[in-house]
Design an enzyme around this catalytic site. Structure first.
Site, PDB file in Angstrom:
ATOM      1  NE  ARG A  35      -1.247   1.470  -6.750  1.00  0.00           N
ATOM      2  CZ  ARG A  35      -0.364   1.254  -7.188  1.00  0.00           C
ATOM      3  NH1 ARG A  35       0.134   1.482  -8.099  1.00  0.00           N
ATOM      4  NH2 ARG A  35       0.544   0.297  -6.549  1.00  0.00           N
ATOM      5  CE  LYS A 205      11.553  -8.078  -6.191  1.00  0.00           C
ATOM      6  NZ  LYS A 205      11.935  -6.787  -6.527  1.00  0.00           N
ATOM      7  N   GLY A 335       0.149  -4.947  -4.953  1.00  0.00           N
ATOM      8  CA  GLY A 335      -0.629  -4.928  -6.326  1.00  0.00           C
ATOM      9  C   GLY A 335      -1.068  -6.504  -6.563  1.00  0.00           C
ATOM     10  N   GLY A 367       5.363  -1.245  -2.780  1.00  0.00           N
ATOM     11  CA  GLY A 367       6.583  -0.991  -2.107  1.00  0.00           C
ATOM     12  C   GLY A 367       6.486  -0.085  -1.021  1.00  0.00           C
TER      13      GLY A 367
HETATM   14  C1  3PG Z   1       3.771   1.249  -7.815  1.00  0.00           C
HETATM   15  O1  3PG Z   1       3.444   0.542  -8.412  1.00  0.00           O
HETATM   16  O2  3PG Z   1       4.352   0.550  -6.595  1.00  0.00           O
HETATM   17  C2  3PG Z   1       4.213   2.648  -7.689  1.00  0.00           C
HETATM   18  O3  3PG Z   1       3.496   3.102  -8.772  1.00  0.00           O
HETATM   19  C3  3PG Z   1       5.654   2.947  -7.711  1.00  0.00           C
HETATM   20  O4  3PG Z   1       6.336   2.527  -9.077  1.00  0.00           O
HETATM   21  P1  3PG Z   1       7.782   2.461  -9.125  1.00  0.00           P
HETATM   22  O5  3PG Z   1       8.213   0.987  -8.414  1.00  0.00           O
HETATM   23  O6  3PG Z   1       8.151   2.049 -10.647  1.00  0.00           O
HETATM   24  O7  3PG Z   1       8.408   3.483  -8.618  1.00  0.00           O
END
Ligand code: 3PG
Length: 385
Positions: A35, A205, A335, A367
């Site tokens: 990132r 999940k 992540g 996500g």
């Molecule tokens: C992430 O790390 O997936 C993004 O920065 C979004 O974060 P959030 O799910 O807290 O909106």
């Protein structure tokens, strides 16, 4: 959609560019994080072409206060502050960066930026402000007033309709940065994949992966299941899972696709204290054999509790199999998956640091990647179209 690479020097020089990136990362991982490393070329390009850059980001999920310049403690919260990233980014860019907090009002913030000799600024965590996550146009306008143009290079948060991601594009000429462009190019290629397409899904999940499974149920050849989501399939078969994690509401979904021949479940597990913590050796070789034949691979979510090396063998086996498949194009995201990738990659390939893997794309989205692959239009990307 406009891309940063298509802008001429004339369109950039002398401008103040608001650059949305995603610094939602642990400080200790920041120096190696895709990132951060992924946005350095964008910042360099903008400053080399004569722009001032105001970096915008969020970090974590703090409880927002009403407006900037309020007396709230949250504005100085260490846990969620972006201040530590000044040092990290300065070092990586070899340039000075000025931090701008919200203890000032918007006029003072603008004066700080306009009056400074610095040409890179980092604004404090936007989620400290109540309008950010509500996509508040007033906040978007206040942010837009700080600059002349807007670049979105924050793919990882582009699935959120936030003021600095979506609403802001209504007030400034906007385009996609290099990182966002790369994500769109690589992820959209998955919609017409070379076959066989193997999708590997793990993590805790299943609920956030249902969209992806449904979108690819026709296109994919195999879904290799591991991690906590495999436990949902065991429950769907009426089998015991001891004290292992599972998601109650999604057992029904697991039941629905359980008998689909494309869905491959683990055949053995590593168990400790009544908990399933990794896939077993037979599953690793079963999955390796399938991955060997793939021409396209998508992977999201670890196969087990990889933080403990005793239960990282499953995930490491997947990394090894992906690296050893020289024909396939692979996309890895999430992540946890990307952080395990580095250590597992090094175990799997002693020369990993020196070698490059041109057929491997590491998505910066968790996500966001899952929603993109589920076929959803991400608000941050739609706003640029
Ligand atoms: C992430 O790390 O997936 C993004 O920065 C979004 O974060 P959030 O799910 O807290 O909106």
């Amino acid at each position: 959609m406009k891309f940063l690479k298509d802008l001429s020097k004339k369109e950039i020089a002398g401008k103040t560019c608001l650059l949305r990136i995603d610094l939602n990362i642990a400080e200790k991982e920041a120096r190696n994080s895709s990132r951060i490393l992924g946005i350095l070329p964008t910042i360099k390009f903008l400053t080399d072409n004569g722009a001032k850059v105001v970096i915008l980001s969020h970090r974590g999920r703090p409880k927002p206060v009403k407006w900037a310049n309020s007396k709230s403690k949250i504005l100085n919260s260490k846990e969620f502050s972006l201040k530590p990233f000044v040092k990290i980014l300065s070092k990586l860019l070899n340039k000075q960066i000025k931090f701008v907090d919200f203890n000032k009002n918007w006029k003072e913030i603008a004066a700080t930026i306009n009056g400074s000799k610095n040409n890179i600024f980092l604004l404090e965590n936007l989620r400290f402000l109540v309008g950010e996550e509500k996509n508040n146009p007033k906040l978007a306008k206040q942010l837009a007033n700080l600059g002349d143009m807007y670049v979105n290079d924050a793919f990882a948060v582009s699935h959120r309709a936030n003021a600095s991601v979506e609403a802001i594009t209504k007030f400034l000429p906007s385009c996609a940065g290099f990182l966002l462009e790369r994500e769109i190019k690589n992820l959209s290629a998955m919609m017409k994949p070379k076959k066989p397409l193997v999708i590997i899904l793990g993590g805790a999940k299943i609920s956030d992966k249902i969209g992806l499974i449904e979108n690819f149920i026709e296109r994919a050849d195999y879904f290799l299941i591991g991690g906590g989501i495999a436990h949902n399939f065991l429950l769907a078969q009426g089998l015991p899972i001891g004290d292992s994690i599972f998601e109650e509401k999604t057992v029904e979904f697991a039941k629905k696709i359980l008998n689909n021949k494309k869905v491959i479940l683990p055949v053995d597990y590593k168990i400790k204290n009544r908990k399933i913590l990794d896939i077993g050796p037979n599953t690793i070789s079963l999955y390796e054999n399938i991955i060997k034949k793939a021409k396209t691979i998508i992977w999201n979510g670890p196969m087990g509790y990889f933080e403990n090396p005793k239960f990282a063998k499953g995930s490491e086996g997947i990394v090894k199999a992906i690296i050893n498949n020289k024909k396939a194009f692979s996309i890895i995201g999430g992540g946890e998956t990307t952080s395990l990738l580095r250590s597992a990659q090094i175990n799997a390939d002693k020369n990993a640091d020196k070698r490059r893997y041109p057929r491997l794309f590491i998505s910066t989205g968790g996500g966001a990647m899952l929603e993109y692959l589920a076929g959803k239009k991400l608000p941050g990307i739609k706003a640029l179209e």
